[in-house]
Enzyme design. Structure first.
Site, PDB file in Angstrom:
ATOM      1  N   THR A   1       0.833  -1.212   0.000  1.00 17.69           N
ATOM      2  CA  THR A   1       0.000   0.000   0.000  1.00 17.69           C
ATOM      3  C   THR A   1       0.861   1.253   0.000  1.00 17.69           C
ATOM      4  OG1 THR A   1      -1.739  -1.156   1.205  1.00 17.69           O
ATOM      5  CG2 THR A   1      -1.780   1.246   1.300  1.00 17.69           C
TER       6      THR A   1
ATOM      7  N   ASP B   1      -0.747  -1.097  17.381  1.00 15.08           N
ATOM      8  CA  ASP B   1      -0.334   0.000  16.499  1.00 15.08           C
ATOM      9  C   ASP B   1      -0.394   1.351  17.229  1.00 15.08           C
ATOM     10  OD1 ASP B   1       0.061   0.888  13.492  1.00 15.08           O
ATOM     11  OD2 ASP B   1      -1.544   2.150  14.286  1.00 15.08           O
TER      12      ASP B   1
ATOM     13  N   LYS C   1       2.800   3.924  18.346  1.00 18.00           N
ATOM     14  CA  LYS C   1       2.854   5.347  17.994  1.00 18.00           C
ATOM     15  C   LYS C   1       2.933   6.224  19.247  1.00 18.00           C
ATOM     16  CE  LYS C   1       0.268   4.596  13.716  1.00 18.00           C
ATOM     17  NZ  LYS C   1      -1.093   4.407  13.196  1.00 18.00           N
TER      18      LYS C   1
HETATM   19  P1  NAP Z   1       1.762  -3.965   2.892  1.00 14.55           P
HETATM   20  O1  NAP Z   1       0.752  -3.436   1.939  1.00 14.55           O
HETATM   21  O2  NAP Z   1       1.526  -5.266   3.564  1.00 14.55           O
HETATM   22  O3  NAP Z   1       3.162  -3.997   2.118  1.00 14.55           O
HETATM   23  C1  NAP Z   1       4.297  -4.644   2.607  1.00 14.55           C
HETATM   24  C2  NAP Z   1       5.275  -4.794   1.458  1.00 14.55           C
HETATM   25  O4  NAP Z   1       6.486  -5.378   1.939  1.00 14.55           O
HETATM   26  C3  NAP Z   1       4.772  -5.704   0.339  1.00 14.55           C
HETATM   27  O5  NAP Z   1       5.114  -5.160  -0.914  1.00 14.55           O
HETATM   28  C4  NAP Z   1       5.514  -7.010   0.554  1.00 14.55           C
HETATM   29  O6  NAP Z   1       5.778  -7.725  -0.634  1.00 14.55           O
HETATM   30  C5  NAP Z   1       6.824  -6.489   1.126  1.00 14.55           C
HETATM   31  N1  NAP Z   1       7.501  -7.481   1.966  1.00 14.55           N
HETATM   32  C6  NAP Z   1       7.104  -7.934   3.169  1.00 14.55           C
HETATM   33  N2  NAP Z   1       8.007  -8.811   3.651  1.00 14.55           N
HETATM   34  C7  NAP Z   1       8.995  -8.889   2.720  1.00 14.55           C
HETATM   35  C8  NAP Z   1      10.199  -9.630   2.638  1.00 14.55           C
HETATM   36  N3  NAP Z   1      10.582 -10.457   3.608  1.00 14.55           N
HETATM   37  N4  NAP Z   1      10.990  -9.467   1.541  1.00 14.55           N
HETATM   38  C9  NAP Z   1      10.614  -8.614   0.543  1.00 14.55           C
HETATM   39  N5  NAP Z   1       9.470  -7.889   0.578  1.00 14.55           N
HETATM   40  C10 NAP Z   1       8.681  -8.020   1.665  1.00 14.55           C
HETATM   41  O7  NAP Z   1       2.001  -2.907   4.074  1.00 14.55           O
HETATM   42  P2  NAP Z   1       1.785  -1.323   4.037  1.00 14.55           P
HETATM   43  O8  NAP Z   1       0.392  -0.998   4.426  1.00 14.55           O
HETATM   44  O9  NAP Z   1       2.354  -0.770   2.795  1.00 14.55           O
HETATM   45  O10 NAP Z   1       2.676  -0.894   5.309  1.00 14.55           O
HETATM   46  C11 NAP Z   1       4.090  -0.890   5.247  1.00 14.55           C
HETATM   47  C12 NAP Z   1       4.649  -0.241   6.498  1.00 14.55           C
HETATM   48  O11 NAP Z   1       4.131   1.091   6.605  1.00 14.55           O
HETATM   49  C13 NAP Z   1       4.245  -0.917   7.816  1.00 14.55           C
HETATM   50  O12 NAP Z   1       5.301  -0.766   8.728  1.00 14.55           O
HETATM   51  C14 NAP Z   1       3.037  -0.113   8.266  1.00 14.55           C
HETATM   52  O13 NAP Z   1       2.830  -0.159   9.659  1.00 14.55           O
HETATM   53  C15 NAP Z   1       3.469   1.266   7.844  1.00 14.55           C
HETATM   54  N6  NAP Z   1       2.391   2.231   7.658  1.00 14.55           N
HETATM   55  C16 NAP Z   1       1.309   1.886   6.923  1.00 14.55           C
HETATM   56  C17 NAP Z   1       0.321   2.833   6.707  1.00 14.55           C
HETATM   57  C18 NAP Z   1      -0.903   2.518   5.927  1.00 14.55           C
HETATM   58  O14 NAP Z   1      -1.830   3.352   5.941  1.00 14.55           O
HETATM   59  N7  NAP Z   1      -0.990   1.380   5.230  1.00 14.55           N
HETATM   60  C19 NAP Z   1       0.458   4.131   7.246  1.00 14.55           C
HETATM   61  C20 NAP Z   1       1.600   4.447   7.986  1.00 14.55           C
HETATM   62  C21 NAP Z   1       2.559   3.487   8.184  1.00 14.55           C
HETATM   63  P3  NAP Z   1       4.579  -8.315  -1.553  1.00 14.55           P
HETATM   64  O15 NAP Z   1       3.874  -7.114  -2.102  1.00 14.55           O
HETATM   65  O16 NAP Z   1       5.258  -9.094  -2.612  1.00 14.55           O
HETATM   66  O17 NAP Z   1       3.725  -9.125  -0.614  1.00 14.55           O
HETATM   67  N1  HSE Z   2      -2.902   0.725  10.379  1.00 11.54           N
HETATM   68  C1  HSE Z   2      -2.544   2.067  10.677  1.00 11.54           C
HETATM   69  C2  HSE Z   2      -3.755   2.851  11.083  1.00 11.54           C
HETATM   70  C3  HSE Z   2      -1.876   2.695   9.479  1.00 11.54           C
HETATM   71  O1  HSE Z   2      -4.870   2.388  10.840  1.00 11.54           O
HETATM   72  O2  HSE Z   2      -3.600   3.927  11.665  1.00 11.54           O
HETATM   73  C4  HSE Z   2      -1.301   4.064   9.761  1.00 11.54           C
HETATM   74  O3  HSE Z   2      -0.192   3.972  10.623  1.00 11.54           O
END
Ligand code: NAP
Ligand code: HSE
Length: 320
Positions: free
Chosen positions: A15, A199, A203
């Protein structure tokens, strides 16, 4: 503008990573102008090469170490999540004298000392604005408050739980609301982290660590779950002119700081009560500043990419 491009590598293209890659594809001129030099997205590491993605045309690899070892990459953006292998990869990035930008609140909250010490030894930057409140620049804001004695920090630090509460108020079930939050990219890969408060605790621990200038471990945050909340609790609160929201609170007493996250009743007129969707609200009370408030989109790919790119641009501007 300096002609030498600065290379960026992504660990993760989900994402958040995909939103960062799209921004590089769609708005590179704006990013380069802000950075004062050209920035290039060199490559991204993923788990599954076959997974369809909307991420521009960034080259992908299943070997995250290829990102660390690439001499054209100066800034590693870690958006994989979790501590394993993300922790080892962040430390490895510093060993190879790369800067690190991460959105990984779990890693930063748990391994605060290790990651800061690795950055210090490598003389490289560690930035994590995206780890708390996504688009809302609350980490930068709190870093500017070194002279202030904080009294109380409270707010909504998890977008998914605010989304669930506000959608249940419109008649959705808990499961329906969580499914919507997951589809919108707000929830963690394992949404247990959202609904059971891990989570929000990560934070809150990060913000306390910044305000206190030393590591506050997330295990010291008391957690209550949102799981099992009934629609009748939300309608009952509404009948009293209130709302239920997943609050994060830190009370900086004279002795130990007390921190908690969990569902609580708030006034319907309060900023927390008015918040819907993935909105985060952070209020800090302290001496010198009285009351400060930050609010905005706290989850989602684009909102998080904004904070990540802000960090990348700041590193580029610092003359690396
Ligand atoms: P996500 O959609 O699950 O994406 C994770 C990515 O990492 C995927 O592309 C996955 O590959 C890759 N990955 C995981 N393990 C791996 C490994 N061992 N080797 C290579 N690639 C690997 O997660 P996300 O929502 O983007 O979140 C990512 C980070 O940002 C997290 O720490 C989350 O807490 C943080 N965050 C998220 C948000 C939000 O709104 N989503 C907001 C703030 C912070 P594949 O695509 O091939 O599965
Ligand atoms: N899963 C987290 C939330 C993403 O819902 O706030 C942003 O850090």
């Amino acid at each position: 503008m300096s002609a030498k491009p600065l290379g960026v590598g992504l660990l993760g293209l989900g994402t958040v990573g995909s939103a960062v890659a799209r921004a590089f594809a769609d708005r590179s001129r704006r990013i380069d102008a802000a950075a004062g030099r050209p920035l290039t997205l060199v490559a991204a590491a993923v788990r599954d090469l076959k997974r369809p993605r909307d991420a521009g045309d960034v080259p992908v690899t299943t070997d995250p170490h290829a990102i660390l070892d690439d001499p054209d990459i100066a800034i590693v953006v870690e958006v994989m999540g979790g501590t394993d292998p993300a922790g080892e990869l962040v430390l490895g990035s510093f060993e190879r004298r790369k800067h690190v930008v991460t959105a990984n609140k779990e890693l930063v909250a748990k391994e605060w000392n290790a990651v800061h010490e690795a950055a210090r030894l490598a003389k490289r930057e560690l930035r994590f604005e995206a780890a708390v409140a996504a688009a809302v620049p609350v980490i930068a804001g709190m870093r500017g408050l070194g002279a202030v004695r904080p009294r109380v920090l409270r707010g909504l630090l998890n977008g998914t739980t605010t989304y669930i509460c506000s959608r249940m108020e419109t008649g959705k079930s808990f499961d329906e609301a969580l499914a919507e939050a997951t589809a919108a990219g707000y929830a963690e890969a394992d949404p247990t982290n959202d609904v059971d408060g891990h989570d929000a605790a990560y934070k809150l621990a990060i913000l306390i660590s910044i305000l206190e200038g030393r590591h506050f471990h997330p295990d010291h945050v008391r957690r209550a779950t949102l799981r099992g909340i009934a629609a009748s609790e939300l309608t009952g609160a509404a009948a009293r002119g209130a709302r239920i929201r997943y609050l994060a609170v830190a009370d900086f007493g004279d002795r130990a700081t007390k921190a908690r996250v969990g569902p609580e009743e708030v006034s319907a007129e309060s900023l927390e009560g008015q918040a819907t969707g993935p909105t985060n609200v952070i209020t800090l009370e302290g001496d010198l500043v009285s009351r400060l408030v930050w609010s905005g989109p706290g989850a989602g790919g684009d909102a998080t990419a904004s904070a990540i790119l802000g960090d990348v641009i700041a590193i580029a501007r610092s003359g690396t």
